[in-house]
Design a protein around this motif. Sequence first.
Motif, PDB file in Angstrom:
ATOM      1  N   ALA B 187       0.823  -1.216   0.000  1.00  0.00           N
ATOM      2  CA  ALA B 187       0.000   0.000   0.000  1.00  0.00           C
ATOM      3  C   ALA B 187       0.854   1.263   0.000  1.00  0.00           C
ATOM      4  CB  ALA B 187      -0.989   0.011   1.179  1.00  0.00           C
ATOM      5  N   LEU B 188       2.092   1.144  -0.458  1.00  0.00           N
ATOM      6  CA  LEU B 188       2.955   2.330  -0.574  1.00  0.00           C
ATOM      7  C   LEU B 188       2.543   3.116  -1.825  1.00  0.00           C
ATOM      8  CD1 LEU B 188       6.397   0.721   0.316  1.00  0.00           C
ATOM      9  CD2 LEU B 188       5.196   2.469   1.659  1.00  0.00           C
ATOM     10  N   PRO B 189       2.676   4.449  -1.797  1.00  0.00           N
ATOM     11  CA  PRO B 189       2.188   5.259  -2.918  1.00  0.00           C
ATOM     12  C   PRO B 189       2.983   5.059  -4.216  1.00  0.00           C
ATOM     13  CG  PRO B 189       3.313   6.639  -1.295  1.00  0.00           C
ATOM     14  CD  PRO B 189       3.179   5.283  -0.688  1.00  0.00           C
ATOM     15  N   ASP B 190       4.275   4.796  -4.115  1.00  0.00           N
ATOM     16  CA  ASP B 190       5.068   4.696  -5.345  1.00  0.00           C
ATOM     17  C   ASP B 190       6.031   3.515  -5.289  1.00  0.00           C
ATOM     18  OD1 ASP B 190       6.597   4.912  -7.580  1.00  0.00           O
ATOM     19  OD2 ASP B 190       7.393   6.909  -7.133  1.00  0.00           O
ATOM     20  N   THR B 191       5.689   2.465  -6.013  1.00  0.00           N
ATOM     21  CA  THR B 191       6.561   1.288  -6.039  1.00  0.00           C
ATOM     22  C   THR B 191       6.997   0.972  -7.470  1.00  0.00           C
ATOM     23  OG1 THR B 191       4.587  -0.111  -6.142  1.00  0.00           O
ATOM     24  CG2 THR B 191       5.543   0.245  -3.962  1.00  0.00           C
ATOM     25  N   VAL B 192       6.948   1.981  -8.344  1.00  0.00           N
ATOM     26  CA  VAL B 192       7.262   1.769  -9.762  1.00  0.00           C
ATOM     27  C   VAL B 192       8.695   1.255  -9.956  1.00  0.00           C
ATOM     28  CG1 VAL B 192       7.512   2.883 -12.008  1.00  0.00           C
ATOM     29  CG2 VAL B 192       5.587   3.488 -10.529  1.00  0.00           C
ATOM     30  N   ALA B 193       9.649   1.885  -9.271  1.00  0.00           N
ATOM     31  CA  ALA B 193      11.048   1.488  -9.449  1.00  0.00           C
ATOM     32  C   ALA B 193      11.259   0.047  -8.988  1.00  0.00           C
ATOM     33  CB  ALA B 193      11.964   2.446  -8.684  1.00  0.00           C
ATOM     34  N   LEU B 194      10.635  -0.311  -7.862  1.00  0.00           N
ATOM     35  CA  LEU B 194      10.783  -1.685  -7.366  1.00  0.00           C
ATOM     36  C   LEU B 194      10.108  -2.684  -8.305  1.00  0.00           C
ATOM     37  CD1 LEU B 194      10.243  -1.131  -3.515  1.00  0.00           C
ATOM     38  CD2 LEU B 194      12.399  -1.596  -4.695  1.00  0.00           C
ATOM     39  N   ALA B 195       8.978  -2.301  -8.892  1.00  0.00           N
ATOM     40  CA  ALA B 195       8.308  -3.183  -9.851  1.00  0.00           C
ATOM     41  C   ALA B 195       9.189  -3.395 -11.080  1.00  0.00           C
ATOM     42  CB  ALA B 195       6.959  -2.590 -10.255  1.00  0.00           C
ATOM     43  N   MET B 196       9.836  -2.318 -11.529  1.00  0.00           N
ATOM     44  CA  MET B 196      10.734  -2.436 -12.684  1.00  0.00           C
ATOM     45  C   MET B 196      11.946  -3.321 -12.352  1.00  0.00           C
ATOM     46  SD  MET B 196      10.605   1.457 -14.196  1.00  0.00           S
ATOM     47  CE  MET B 196      11.910   1.188 -15.395  1.00  0.00           C
ATOM     48  N   LEU B 197      12.404  -3.220 -11.110  1.00  0.00           N
ATOM     49  CA  LEU B 197      13.535  -4.051 -10.691  1.00  0.00           C
ATOM     50  C   LEU B 197      13.154  -5.535 -10.744  1.00  0.00           C
ATOM     51  CD1 LEU B 197      16.459  -4.001  -9.558  1.00  0.00           C
ATOM     52  CD2 LEU B 197      15.454  -3.979  -7.270  1.00  0.00           C
ATOM     53  N   ALA B 198      11.933  -5.843 -10.322  1.00  0.00           N
ATOM     54  CA  ALA B 198      11.466  -7.243 -10.383  1.00  0.00           C
ATOM     55  C   ALA B 198      11.400  -7.717 -11.831  1.00  0.00           C
ATOM     56  CB  ALA B 198      10.097  -7.367  -9.707  1.00  0.00           C
ATOM     57  N   ASP B 199      10.909  -6.827 -12.738  1.00  0.00           N
ATOM     58  CA  ASP B 199      10.900  -7.182 -14.171  1.00  0.00           C
ATOM     59  C   ASP B 199      12.316  -7.492 -14.648  1.00  0.00           C
ATOM     60  OD1 ASP B 199       8.229  -6.536 -14.066  1.00  0.00           O
ATOM     61  OD2 ASP B 199       8.450  -4.580 -15.058  1.00  0.00           O
ATOM     62  N   ARG B 200      13.221  -6.623 -14.275  1.00  0.00           N
ATOM     63  CA  ARG B 200      14.605  -6.725 -14.732  1.00  0.00           C
ATOM     64  C   ARG B 200      15.263  -8.029 -14.264  1.00  0.00           C
ATOM     65  NH1 ARG B 200      19.292  -3.444 -15.400  1.00  0.00           N
ATOM     66  NH2 ARG B 200      20.818  -4.959 -16.139  1.00  0.00           N
ATOM     67  N   VAL B 201      14.990  -8.388 -12.990  1.00  0.00           N
ATOM     68  CA  VAL B 201      15.595  -9.613 -12.425  1.00  0.00           C
ATOM     69  C   VAL B 201      15.151 -10.825 -13.257  1.00  0.00           C
ATOM     70  CG1 VAL B 201      15.379 -11.203 -10.448  1.00  0.00           C
ATOM     71  CG2 VAL B 201      15.960  -8.800 -10.063  1.00  0.00           C
ATOM     72  N   VAL B 202      13.895 -10.836 -13.691  1.00  0.00           N
ATOM     73  CA  VAL B 202      13.373 -12.005 -14.382  1.00  0.00           C
ATOM     74  C   VAL B 202      13.645 -11.948 -15.886  1.00  0.00           C
ATOM     75  CG1 VAL B 202      11.268 -13.318 -14.868  1.00  0.00           C
ATOM     76  CG2 VAL B 202      11.669 -12.415 -12.582  1.00  0.00           C
ATOM     77  N   ASP B 203      13.631 -10.741 -16.481  1.00  0.00           N
ATOM     78  CA  ASP B 203      13.816 -10.617 -17.932  1.00  0.00           C
ATOM     79  C   ASP B 203      15.265 -10.552 -18.378  1.00  0.00           C
ATOM     80  OD1 ASP B 203      11.105 -10.541 -18.136  1.00  0.00           O
ATOM     81  OD2 ASP B 203      10.962  -8.343 -18.252  1.00  0.00           O
ATOM     82  N   ARG B 204      16.172 -10.410 -17.445  1.00  0.00           N
ATOM     83  CA  ARG B 204      17.579 -10.188 -17.824  1.00  0.00           C
ATOM     84  C   ARG B 204      18.126 -11.333 -18.675  1.00  0.00           C
ATOM     85  NH1 ARG B 204      21.373 -12.467 -13.743  1.00  0.00           N
ATOM     86  NH2 ARG B 204      20.152 -13.893 -12.486  1.00  0.00           N
ATOM     87  N   GLU B 205      19.107 -11.003 -19.500  1.00  0.00           N
ATOM     88  CA  GLU B 205      19.710 -12.023 -20.350  1.00  0.00           C
ATOM     89  C   GLU B 205      21.176 -12.258 -19.992  1.00  0.00           C
ATOM     90  OE1 GLU B 205      18.781 -10.732 -24.327  1.00  0.00           O
ATOM     91  OE2 GLU B 205      16.766 -11.577 -24.189  1.00  0.00           O
ATOM     92  N   SER B 206      21.629 -11.605 -18.935  1.00  0.00           N
ATOM     93  CA  SER B 206      23.010 -11.846 -18.476  1.00  0.00           C
ATOM     94  C   SER B 206      23.118 -11.521 -16.999  1.00  0.00           C
ATOM     95  CB  SER B 206      23.988 -10.978 -19.265  1.00  0.00           C
ATOM     96  OG  SER B 206      23.794  -9.620 -18.951  1.00  0.00           O
TER      97      SER B 206
END
Lengths: 206, 206
Positions: B187-206
Motif C-alpha cells: 500500500a505504498l504510494p510509489d513502487t514503480v522502481a521496485l516493480a521495474m527491478l522485479a521485471d529486470r531480475v526475471v527478464d535479464r539475459e546476463s
Amino acid sequence: MDDDVLRRGRPTCHVEFDEPTALLVGDSLQTLAFELLASQPIGEPKQQLEIIALLAHASGSRGMAGGQAIDLAATGQPLSETQLQDMHRRKTGALLQASVLMGAVCGNPAPQAWEGLSRYGSAIGLAFQVVDDILDVTQASETLGKTAGKDLDANKPTYVSVLGLDAARRRAAELHELAQTALRDTALPDTVALAMLADRVVDRES
Amino acid sequence: MDDDVLRRGRPTCHVEFDEPTALLVGDSLQTLAFELLASQPIGEPKQQLEIIALLAHASGSRGMAGGQAIDLAATGQPLSETQLQDMHRRKTGALLQASVLMGAVCGNPAPQAWEGLSRYGSAIGLAFQVVDDILDVTQASETLGKTAGKDLDANKPTYVSVLGLDAARRRAAELHELAQTALRDTALPDTVALAMLADRVVDRES
C-alpha cells in the motif's frame, strides 16, 4: 594462510575439515561479530556505532587484512624495522588496540584518558607480536599449541630475524614500559587490570 | 570457490592475482561495508544499527555464507526442490532481501509495508537465482561475463537440473508475480522502481 596444521594444540579448521569450510567459518564469525554488536544493547546507539566502526576499521585493509597482505608480500623480502613495525601494527596491533578502545567507548572517557588508552593499546598490540616472534624460536610446538619455528622455515621477516633475539627482547621490554607509562598518563583511577594485561602479554610463554 | 576464471567478462581476482589476495580483498570489502554503514550519517543511529544487523545476518551462517556451505556440501547430491530453495534463499536471496529492507528501514515503514517489502525481497532474491540457473544453460559465456554451463559441469543441483528448463521458467514467472503482488500489498504510494527491478531480475539475459 600460513597453512599451519595446529592452533591452540588442535588441528586447524582447514585440516580438520577443508579450505572452503575454513573460509566460510571465518566469514560467518566475522559477520556474527557485527551482528552481535549491532543487535545487543551495549550502550547508547551512537556508542554502538562507534564500536562497530572501530572493529571494522581495525579488521579491514588498513588493519588486519591489509597487514596480512603485506605479510604475504614480504615473505622472502628483506624488511627494515620500520616496515616490519608497520606490518605488525596493522596485522595484530590494530585489532588489539581496537579491543581496548571499544571498551573505552562505553565509559565516555575524557580526551586525555582516550589518548592514553590508545597509546596503551598500540604498545601492547605491537608487544604481542614481538613476543610471538620470540616464542616462535624459543618454545616447542607443544607449549605454543602451534608449530614452532614456522616463520623461520617460511623465510618470513620477524623481529628476531630483523633485530636478533636479544634486541627483540629489549624491544618487548620497551613496549611494555611504553604501555605502563601510557596507562599512568590516562589519569584513570583504576588501571590495575590493564597493567596486569600488559605484563601478561610480555611475560607469556605460549 | 567455484574456481571460475571469469566474472563480468574479466578475469576473477584469484586468477588475476592469487588466492590469498582474493581472500583478503573479500575480507576487506566485507568489513568496509560495515565501516561505512557505521561511520556515515545515514539516518538515526538506531536505524543505522538496524541496517548493520540486517546486513550482518544476511551475510553470515544463516545467510550467504551458510548457503554457500550447503551449496558445497550438495555438489553431486540429489536435492529436493525444498532443499534447493532453502540453499538459494540463504546464498543469494537473503542478501537481496536485506538490500530491500535496509532501504526500507530508512523510511520508517508501517508494519504492512515492511511485511510486503520483505515478501517482495524474498521473491526477487529467489527469482534471481532461478534465472541464474536458467541463463547458465541457455546463454554463452560472452553474454554472461562468466563461464556458461559451469554448474552442470560441476554436477551441482540447480533449478534446471532439479525441475527441468520449462518448469524452472514457470517458477521464475511465479516468483515475479509473487513479487508484484507483495508490492501492491505494501500500500505504498510509489513502487514503480521496485516493480521495474522485479521485471529486470526475471527478464535479464546476463
